[in-house]
Scaffold this motif. Structure first.
Motif, PDB file in Angstrom:
ATOM      1  N   ALA A  41       1.035  -1.300  -0.026  1.00 46.65           N
ATOM      2  CA  ALA A  41      -0.214  -0.078   0.122  1.00 46.65           C
ATOM      3  C   ALA A  41       0.662   1.263   0.131  1.00 46.65           C
ATOM      4  O   ALA A  41       0.383   2.372  -0.527  1.00 46.65           O
ATOM      5  N   ASN A  44       2.430   1.888  -3.389  1.00 51.76           N
ATOM      6  CA  ASN A  44       1.684   2.604  -4.414  1.00 51.76           C
ATOM      7  C   ASN A  44       1.376   3.829  -4.104  1.00 51.76           C
ATOM      8  O   ASN A  44       1.752   4.843  -5.117  1.00 51.76           O
ATOM      9  N   GLU A  45       1.425   4.456  -2.855  1.00 52.58           N
ATOM     10  CA  GLU A  45       1.262   5.898  -2.600  1.00 52.58           C
ATOM     11  C   GLU A  45       2.704   6.495  -2.882  1.00 52.58           C
ATOM     12  O   GLU A  45       2.803   7.721  -3.379  1.00 52.58           O
ATOM     13  N   SER A  48       2.632   7.218  -6.639  1.00 50.93           N
ATOM     14  CA  SER A  48       1.669   8.088  -6.881  1.00 50.93           C
ATOM     15  C   SER A  48       2.300   9.611  -6.660  1.00 50.93           C
ATOM     16  O   SER A  48       2.153  10.663  -7.395  1.00 50.93           O
ATOM     17  N   SER A 105      -9.426   3.243  -6.875  1.00 52.46           N
ATOM     18  CA  SER A 105      -8.939   1.827  -6.862  1.00 52.46           C
ATOM     19  C   SER A 105      -8.116   1.485  -5.719  1.00 52.46           C
ATOM     20  O   SER A 105      -8.072   0.373  -5.355  1.00 52.46           O
ATOM     21  N   ASN A 106      -7.668   2.691  -4.961  1.00 53.97           N
ATOM     22  CA  ASN A 106      -6.949   2.393  -3.662  1.00 53.97           C
ATOM     23  C   ASN A 106      -7.564   3.175  -2.724  1.00 53.97           C
ATOM     24  O   ASN A 106      -6.798   4.022  -1.815  1.00 53.97           O
ATOM     25  N   TRP A 107      -8.924   3.264  -2.360  1.00 55.84           N
ATOM     26  CA  TRP A 107      -9.383   4.233  -1.465  1.00 55.84           C
ATOM     27  C   TRP A 107      -9.251   4.052  -0.280  1.00 55.84           C
ATOM     28  O   TRP A 107      -9.060   4.792   0.745  1.00 55.84           O
ATOM     29  N   ARG A 108      -9.293   2.682   0.472  1.00 56.13           N
ATOM     30  CA  ARG A 108      -8.829   2.455   1.822  1.00 56.13           C
ATOM     31  C   ARG A 108      -7.639   2.686   1.972  1.00 56.13           C
ATOM     32  O   ARG A 108      -7.294   3.453   3.218  1.00 56.13           O
ATOM     33  N   ALA A 109      -6.519   2.577   1.242  1.00 57.86           N
ATOM     34  CA  ALA A 109      -5.064   3.179   1.588  1.00 57.86           C
ATOM     35  C   ALA A 109      -4.925   4.364   1.291  1.00 57.86           C
ATOM     36  O   ALA A 109      -4.060   5.494   2.202  1.00 57.86           O
TER      37      ALA A 109
END
Length: 268
Positions: A41, A44-45, A48, A105-109
């Protein structure tokens, strides 16, 4: 919207996606070993935010160039020749669409309602710039704010790599982030809104029509409210970092002094 702008938006979307998925992992791994130790997670951030920094530098520097050298836009801020501005806005729209897809697509994280509101408000206003070529000066002026983004992302990089908040680089970046954020998002508000109010009642303003007028004013108000909220949070964080750094240095200094006194007392 012309085919050129659509192509730039699509190319920007795809280009930033490729940067996030392919370039950032390779580059980040080469720059710091800490990247490879992050959970999925966070990876990914991280990627981004690397993309966010690249976008901010491209668009922010292009924005400054237009403000300095595009005489047509500066002479007629409402209906001036929008060609260069539309390119800059198209790059930003592609990035905003990419980022919205990534957040969804990665809302929780990574989900953040403030960012979603910011992106939607910006896309709403920039849509008029791309479709009608209106308000080029004001659209480009708003993009100055992107110059604060690299400092915001760097603060996150330091934090995720667990750099001590008292570290000089962390403190320096925090102070720079606060100052630059204030200069490009808050301090420019009076100048920006003075230019906005100066157009009210003019033939150029009336030609926009009610829909474009509402899109322009409402989106700017929303963005500035968000900027004020973020400025408050950043200023509080910067204050805490500075205070904690001073406490850490004072503690270290007292510790060294106590150790020296102990050695002096036992060697006399």
């Amino acid at each position: 919207m012309e085919m050129r702008e659509l192509t730039v938006v699509a190319g920007s979307f795809v280009g930033f996606k490729l940067l996030q998925a392919g370039v950032s992992p390779v580059l980040s791994s080469a720059l710091t070993e800490g990247y490879g130790r992050l959970p999925p997670a966070r990876l990914n951030e991280w990627n981004s935010r690397t993309v966010s920094t690249v976008h901010a530098l491209i668009v922010g520097l292009f924005c400054l160039y237009i403000l300095r050298y595009d005489d047509a836009v500066n002479a007629d801020p409402v209906w001036g020749d929008p060609n260069l501005v539309k390119l800059n806005v198209a790059i930003t729209c592609g990035y905003l669409l990419y980022d919205l897809v990534l957040l969804a697509s990665n809302w929780r994280a990574m989900g953040d309602s403030f960012f979603v509101c910011h992106h939607l408000a910006a896309l709403y206003a920039y849509g008029y710039v791309l479709s009608r070529g209106v308000l080029p000066y004001f659209a480009n002026f708003r993009l100055i704010s992107e110059l604060s983004t690299p400092f915001v992302n760097q603060r996150w990089f330091y934090e995720i790599l667990q750099h001590p908040r008292s570290d000089r680089l962390v403190v320096a970046n925090g102070v720079a982030m606060t100052v630059v954020f204030f200069l490009v998002r808050i301090a420019v508000m009076p100048t920006y809104w003075q230019s906005v109010f100066a157009t009210f009642g003019t033939p150029a303003f009336e030609r926009l029509g009610l829909a474009a007028q509402v899109a322009w004013i409402v989106s700017c108000i929303c963005l500035d409210v968000l900027n004020i909220i973020w400025m408050y949070k950043i200023a509080r964080g910067c204050y805490r970092v500075i205070i904690n750094a001073r406490k850490a240095r004072a503690k270290a200094s007292n510790g060294d002094g106590s150790k020296q006194n102990y050695m002096n007392n036992h060697t006399d």
